[in-house]
Write an enzyme that holds these catalytic residues in place. Structure first.
Site, PDB file in Angstrom:
ATOM      1  N   ARG A 169       0.963  -1.237   0.085  1.00 55.51           N
ATOM      2  CA  ARG A 169      -0.120  -0.105  -0.170  1.00 55.51           C
ATOM      3  C   ARG A 169       0.846   1.024  -0.082  1.00 55.51           C
ATOM      4  O   ARG A 169       0.183   2.337  -0.295  1.00 55.51           O
ATOM      5  CB  ARG A 169      -0.984  -0.121   1.227  1.00 55.51           C
ATOM      6  CG  ARG A 169      -0.235   0.091   2.531  1.00 55.51           C
ATOM      7  CD  ARG A 169      -1.225  -0.148   3.762  1.00 55.51           C
ATOM      8  NE  ARG A 169      -0.385   0.108   4.929  1.00 55.51           N
ATOM      9  CZ  ARG A 169      -1.208  -0.122   6.007  1.00 55.51           C
ATOM     10  NH1 ARG A 169      -2.510  -0.521   5.833  1.00 55.51           N
ATOM     11  NH2 ARG A 169      -0.788  -0.145   7.293  1.00 55.51           N
ATOM     12  N   HIS A 295      10.183   2.660   2.393  1.00 53.71           N
ATOM     13  CA  HIS A 295       8.470   2.685   2.896  1.00 53.71           C
ATOM     14  C   HIS A 295       7.984   4.001   2.896  1.00 53.71           C
ATOM     15  O   HIS A 295       8.632   4.980   2.609  1.00 53.71           O
ATOM     16  CB  HIS A 295       8.714   1.897   4.471  1.00 53.71           C
ATOM     17  CG  HIS A 295       9.157   0.643   4.722  1.00 53.71           C
ATOM     18  ND1 HIS A 295       8.266  -0.413   4.795  1.00 53.71           N
ATOM     19  CD2 HIS A 295      10.287   0.126   4.640  1.00 53.71           C
ATOM     20  CE1 HIS A 295       8.860  -1.516   5.007  1.00 53.71           C
ATOM     21  NE2 HIS A 295      10.356  -1.307   4.882  1.00 53.71           N
ATOM     22  N   TYR A 349       9.756   2.539  16.345  1.00 57.48           N
ATOM     23  CA  TYR A 349       9.443   1.571  17.445  1.00 57.48           C
ATOM     24  C   TYR A 349      10.312   0.053  16.916  1.00 57.48           C
ATOM     25  O   TYR A 349      10.623   0.182  15.692  1.00 57.48           O
ATOM     26  CB  TYR A 349       7.937   1.056  17.268  1.00 57.48           C
ATOM     27  CG  TYR A 349       7.542   1.026  16.061  1.00 57.48           C
ATOM     28  CD1 TYR A 349       7.680  -0.300  15.318  1.00 57.48           C
ATOM     29  CD2 TYR A 349       6.717   1.989  15.319  1.00 57.48           C
ATOM     30  CE1 TYR A 349       6.981  -0.427  14.051  1.00 57.48           C
ATOM     31  CE2 TYR A 349       6.365   1.953  13.982  1.00 57.48           C
ATOM     32  CZ  TYR A 349       6.437   0.659  13.431  1.00 57.48           C
ATOM     33  OH  TYR A 349       5.792   0.409  12.201  1.00 57.48           O
ATOM     34  N   GLU A 371      11.529   5.934   5.621  1.00 58.04           N
ATOM     35  CA  GLU A 371      10.044   6.227   5.525  1.00 58.04           C
ATOM     36  C   GLU A 371       9.548   7.619   4.613  1.00 58.04           C
ATOM     37  O   GLU A 371      10.087   8.587   5.457  1.00 58.04           O
ATOM     38  CB  GLU A 371       9.491   6.141   6.924  1.00 58.04           C
ATOM     39  CG  GLU A 371       9.484   5.121   7.735  1.00 58.04           C
ATOM     40  CD  GLU A 371       8.520   4.087   7.356  1.00 58.04           C
ATOM     41  OE1 GLU A 371       7.582   4.275   6.472  1.00 58.04           O
ATOM     42  OE2 GLU A 371       8.456   2.839   8.164  1.00 58.04           O
TER      43      GLU A 371
HETATM   44  O1  0X9 Z   1       6.660  -1.350  10.631  1.00 55.94           O
HETATM   45  C1  0X9 Z   1       7.316  -1.306   9.431  1.00 55.94           C
HETATM   46  O2  0X9 Z   1       7.857  -2.443   9.062  1.00 55.94           O
HETATM   47  C2  0X9 Z   1       7.761  -0.234   9.068  1.00 55.94           C
HETATM   48  N1  0X9 Z   1       6.869   0.969   9.220  1.00 55.94           N
HETATM   49  S1  0X9 Z   1       5.716   0.775   7.936  1.00 55.94           S
HETATM   50  O3  0X9 Z   1       4.797   1.911   8.491  1.00 55.94           O
HETATM   51  N2  0X9 Z   1       6.232   1.082   6.776  1.00 55.94           N
HETATM   52  O4  0X9 Z   1       5.151  -0.382   8.033  1.00 55.94           O
HETATM   53  C3  0X9 Z   1       9.039   0.568   9.988  1.00 55.94           C
HETATM   54  C4  0X9 Z   1      10.013  -0.542  10.156  1.00 55.94           C
HETATM   55  C5  0X9 Z   1      11.085   0.087  10.742  1.00 55.94           C
HETATM   56  N3  0X9 Z   1      12.236  -0.433  10.698  1.00 55.94           N
HETATM   57  C6  0X9 Z   1      12.589  -1.077  11.740  1.00 55.94           C
HETATM   58  N4  0X9 Z   1      11.835  -0.985  13.163  1.00 55.94           N
HETATM   59  N5  0X9 Z   1      13.422  -1.753  11.838  1.00 55.94           N
HETATM   60 ZN    ZN Z   2       6.369  -0.025   5.149  1.00 52.23          ZN
END
Ligand code: 0X9
Ligand code: ZN
Length: 413
Positions: A169, A295, A349, A371
């Site tokens: 998405r 992302h 996070y 991001e």
């Molecule tokens: O949750 C995720 O996979 C990523 N955010 S998203 O909103 N695009 O889904 C963030 C990943 C961040 N990377 C790590 N935490 N390693």
């Molecule tokens: Zn993502």
């Protein structure tokens, strides 16, 4: 139609949540699994609010829990289906108006992306090679391009790996990958010759082609892969590819519910798409200097590890990430937010099973999650008129990190 009537998004709403501290973040994480929340934007205490999508049956409970904890909240979007329908109508008008537009300035279907890569391979055989990383669950080839003036044979050049649309998405990510290819191949400017000559590029515009197509024809908000295994779930498809890598697998920011958007899969590398990218990472590992996993959204530049430990080269890693942020920020729209840069667990996070942590762990010196921005509170549905802005500003950041990769590679840092 992107979201059929009577879909799971009917009467879903998105709520802004004013985060005060890490305890508030903890509560959202707890409720995420319990109330099947879709965390569109994680937010940052004192800096930006979280955006949480809630299904109608859980709305009352969710808001009551926030009230109990004394957390302020407001309605950010009270009709998700209408917002998605509006986007679709506008996007279709945009396509009609701009049907001669370059592929990187729109949201193309997977077949169009494949055709573009194939055409470049044919037109620029000396620098572009099209490779299939392997087929997806539904049998689509995961095509990427290798861009090199020396056919990937010069051991003194670093390799830069860039991928997009791991989460289908997050539509604005493939245009950035395609625009980067375009600038390196079809529109190489004098000031960028070093990028083509000093670096070998591996660019995978769509990590999750099955999900990408599904998000175009069935469900605009589809995030996961599209695998199906009736013994795991007879109703829900796929797993979160960014939870499926073999690093801290299944331990945090995951849900054991196979219908959840953060379901990591039954075991590490259960998904063919993450296995294909794993194999691609190993194929180029000895020279890979940067892995950039794109992302959307939230304006973050993140690096590992997600368990609160830091890679041994964190000083250089932070330098590269911060330089990227600064170069993008210098070109951002006046009222757009600045990038936040740092360890993913501290700044956003922690998530287990990410490709970012996996690449770092197996030895890629600079493994980064990018991001991209949102615009005008549209979240994942970035209006197409903003694509050009995101492409050009992000390309400047990518170019800078490639230059640093080259510098550091010569010193084997
Ligand atoms: O949750 C995720 O996979 C990523 N955010 S998203 O909103 N695009 O889904 C963030 C990943 C961040 N990377 C790590 N935490 N390693
Ligand atoms: Zn993502």
């Amino acid at each position: 139609m992107c979201v059929p009537k009577g879909s799971i998004y009917d009467r879903s709403t998105v709520h802004g949540v004013v985060l005060r501290n890490v305890d508030d973040i903890g509560l959202i994480r707890e409720l995420e699994g319990e109330l099947d929340l879709d965390v569109w934007r994680a937010g940052m205490p004192g800096v930006k609010d979280a955006h949480i999508m809630v299904r109608p049956q859980y709305k009352e409970k969710f808001l009551a829990r926030l009230d109990e904890a004394g957390i302020q909240h407001y309605v950010h979007n009270n009709d998700v289906v209408r917002a998605l329908d509006d986007f679709e109508v506008k996007f279709n008008q945009w396509k009609l108006r701009r049907n001669n537009d370059a592929i990187y300035n729109t949201y193309p279907r997977y077949g169009e992306i494949e055709a573009y890569l194939d055409r470049l391979g044919q037109e620029y055989p000396n620098i572009v090679t099209v490779v299939n990383a392997g087929n997806t669950f539904e049998g689509r080839p995961m095509k990427y391009v290798r861009i090199s003036t020396t056919n990937f044979e010069d051991p003194n050049k670093p390799i830069y790996i860039l991928d997009a649309a791991m989460h289908s998405r997050e539509w604005v990510t493939p245009p950035v990958a395609l625009y980067t290819i375009h600038r390196l191949v079809e529109d190489l400017r004098n000031e960028d010759r070093d990028l083509l000559e000093n670096v070998d590029w591996v660019i995978l515009p769509v990590f999750n082609p099955d999900g990408w197509e599904f998000s175009h024809v069935q469900n605009r908000m589809w995030r996961r892969s599209r695998s199906f295994n009736a013994t795991i779930s007879p109703i829900c498809y796929g797993a979160d590819l960014n939870r499926n890598f073999d690093i801290f697998f299944g331990t945090f920011s995951v849900s054991s519910n196979p219908c959840s958007d953060i379901y990591p899969g039954p075991f590490a590398f259960s998904e063919i798409e993450s296995r294909n990218v794993r194999d691609m990472l190993y194929l180029y590992l000895n020279r890979t200097q940067i892995y950039m996993n794109m992302h959307s959204y939230g304006n973050y530049i993140l690096y590992g590890f997600d368990n609160y430990t830091l890679p041994h080269n964190v000083a250089q890693l932070h330098f590269v990430a911060a330089a990227m942020g600064a170069h993008i920020d210098a070109r951002k729209m006046a009222d757009a937010p600045y990038y936040a840069v740092g360890n993913s667990n501290y700044v956003l996070y922690g998530a287990s099973g990410t490709s970012q942590d996996y690449a770092q762990e197996i030895g890629v010196p600079f493994s980064i999650t990018l991001e991209l921005p949102e615009f005008d509170d549209y979240g994942f549905v970035v209006p197409p008129e903003y694509i050009e802005q995101i492409n050009t500003e992000t390309y400047a950041g990518i170019a800078e990190t490639a230059r640093l990769a080259y510098l550091f590679y010569r010193h084997r840092l």
